[in-house]
Design a protein around this motif. Structure first.
Motif, short mmCIF file in Angstrom:
data_model
loop_
_atom_site.label_atom_id
_atom_site.label_comp_id
_atom_site.label_asym_id
_atom_site.label_seq_id
_atom_site.Cartn_x
_atom_site.Cartn_y
_atom_site.Cartn_z
N LEU A 88 0.81 -1.22 0.00
CA LEU A 88 0.00 0.00 0.00
C LEU A 88 0.85 1.27 0.00
N TYR A 89 1.99 1.24 0.64
CA TYR A 89 2.85 2.42 0.66
C TYR A 89 3.57 2.64 -0.67
N HIS A 90 3.77 1.59 -1.45
CA HIS A 90 4.60 1.72 -2.64
C HIS A 90 3.91 1.41 -3.97
N THR A 91 2.66 1.02 -3.94
CA THR A 91 2.00 0.63 -5.18
C THR A 91 1.69 1.83 -6.08
N GLU A 92 1.69 1.53 -7.35
CA GLU A 92 1.22 2.49 -8.34
C GLU A 92 0.04 1.90 -9.09
N ASP A 93 -0.53 0.83 -8.54
CA ASP A 93 -1.68 0.17 -9.15
C ASP A 93 -2.90 1.08 -9.14
N MET A 94 -3.82 0.77 -10.02
CA MET A 94 -5.09 1.48 -10.09
C MET A 94 -5.95 1.05 -8.89
N PRO A 95 -6.90 1.89 -8.47
CA PRO A 95 -7.70 1.61 -7.28
C PRO A 95 -8.41 0.25 -7.27
N ASN A 96 -8.94 -0.19 -8.40
CA ASN A 96 -9.63 -1.49 -8.43
C ASN A 96 -8.65 -2.63 -8.17
N THR A 97 -7.46 -2.53 -8.72
CA THR A 97 -6.44 -3.54 -8.49
C THR A 97 -6.01 -3.53 -7.03
N VAL A 98 -5.85 -2.35 -6.46
CA VAL A 98 -5.49 -2.24 -5.04
C VAL A 98 -6.56 -2.90 -4.19
N GLU A 99 -7.81 -2.59 -4.48
CA GLU A 99 -8.91 -3.16 -3.70
C GLU A 99 -8.91 -4.69 -3.79
N ASP A 100 -8.72 -5.23 -4.98
CA ASP A 100 -8.68 -6.69 -5.15
C ASP A 100 -7.52 -7.31 -4.38
N ASN A 101 -6.34 -6.71 -4.47
CA ASN A 101 -5.17 -7.24 -3.78
C ASN A 101 -5.33 -7.17 -2.25
N VAL A 102 -5.86 -6.07 -1.76
CA VAL A 102 -6.09 -5.93 -0.32
C VAL A 102 -7.13 -6.94 0.15
N PHE A 103 -8.16 -7.18 -0.65
CA PHE A 103 -9.17 -8.17 -0.28
C PHE A 103 -8.54 -9.55 -0.16
N ARG A 104 -7.73 -9.94 -1.14
CA ARG A 104 -7.08 -11.26 -1.10
C ARG A 104 -6.14 -11.38 0.11
N MET A 105 -5.37 -10.34 0.35
CA MET A 105 -4.47 -10.36 1.51
C MET A 105 -5.26 -10.44 2.81
N SER A 106 -6.39 -9.76 2.87
CA SER A 106 -7.22 -9.79 4.09
C SER A 106 -7.76 -11.18 4.36
N LYS A 107 -8.14 -11.88 3.33
CA LYS A 107 -8.64 -13.25 3.50
C LYS A 107 -7.53 -14.17 4.02
N ARG A 108 -6.33 -14.03 3.46
CA ARG A 108 -5.19 -14.82 3.96
C ARG A 108 -4.88 -14.44 5.41
N LEU A 109 -5.00 -13.16 5.71
CA LEU A 109 -4.73 -12.66 7.06
C LEU A 109 -5.72 -13.26 8.07
N GLU A 110 -6.97 -13.39 7.68
CA GLU A 110 -7.98 -14.00 8.56
C GLU A 110 -7.61 -15.44 8.89
N LYS A 111 -7.15 -16.19 7.91
CA LYS A 111 -6.76 -17.58 8.15
C LYS A 111 -5.55 -17.67 9.07
N LEU A 112 -4.56 -16.82 8.83
CA LEU A 112 -3.38 -16.81 9.69
C LEU A 112 -3.74 -16.39 11.11
#
Length: 174
Positions: A88-112
């Motif tokens: 999040l601090y270094h991305t230059e991705d578009m907002p939709n891509t950021v949202e998708d990546n954060v969602f995936r990371m959040s799901k992995r985070l919940e499992k961990l």
């Protein structure tokens, strides 16, 4: 129920448990908001608050109160937090891509986090063999591998009389 851990160890474990839970809740509950702020303003100032946690200030001496499995679970959880923060601090991705990546990371985070919470709960509240077997079963189910007897002895430390006999009895039954 009496815990096998001394009071100081219980405090460390409880602080780590609360820190991880609060951090996960902030990420989950504010995910849409912080992605929107990032997309609209392209600012990263709000991430400082979002990702603040006590684990960053935890010393090796503090972690010495945890079992090896708990330390590994903490490391996996907070490593993913660091990856998300870096992204999040270094991305230059578009907002939709950021949202998708954060969602995936959040799901992995919940499992961990679920795995981490099982280990922390096991260390905080075990005082009988029956409960140890139940927790061991939950840990095996959630992690996908069986814990060795040595690994379980890290979680269930021999601070109470009769613990070594319990371990020996388990070896004889195998």
């Amino acid at each position: 129920m009496k815990s096998l851990k001394d009071e100081l160890t219980q405090r460390y474990l409880l602080l780590l448990k609360l820190d991880a839970k609060n951090l996960l809740n902030r990420v989950k509950e504010r995910r849409k908001e912080f992605v929107e702020v990032f997309a609209m303003r392209r600012t990263r100032e709000h991430f400082t608050w979002l990702f603040s946690n006590r684990y960053e200030k935890t010393t090796i001496r503090d972690l010495a109160h945890c079992s090896t499995e708990t330390i590994q679970a903490l490391d996996q959880f907070y490593t993913l937090i660091d990856e998300m923060k870096w992204y999040l601090y270094h991305t230059e991705d578009m907002p939709n891509t950021v949202e998708d990546n954060v969602f995936r990371m959040s799901k992995r985070l919940e499992k961990l986090h679920a795995t981490l919470e099982l280990y922390l709960d096991a260390e905080l509240s075990i005082d009988s063999g029956t409960e140890q077997n139940e927790i061991e079963s939950q840990l095996n189910d959630s992690t996908g591998y069986e814990l060795s007897q040595a690994g379980m002895s890290d979680i269930f430390s021999p601070q109470e009389e009769g613990f070594q006999e319990f371990l020996d009895e388990g070896k004889n039954n195998e």
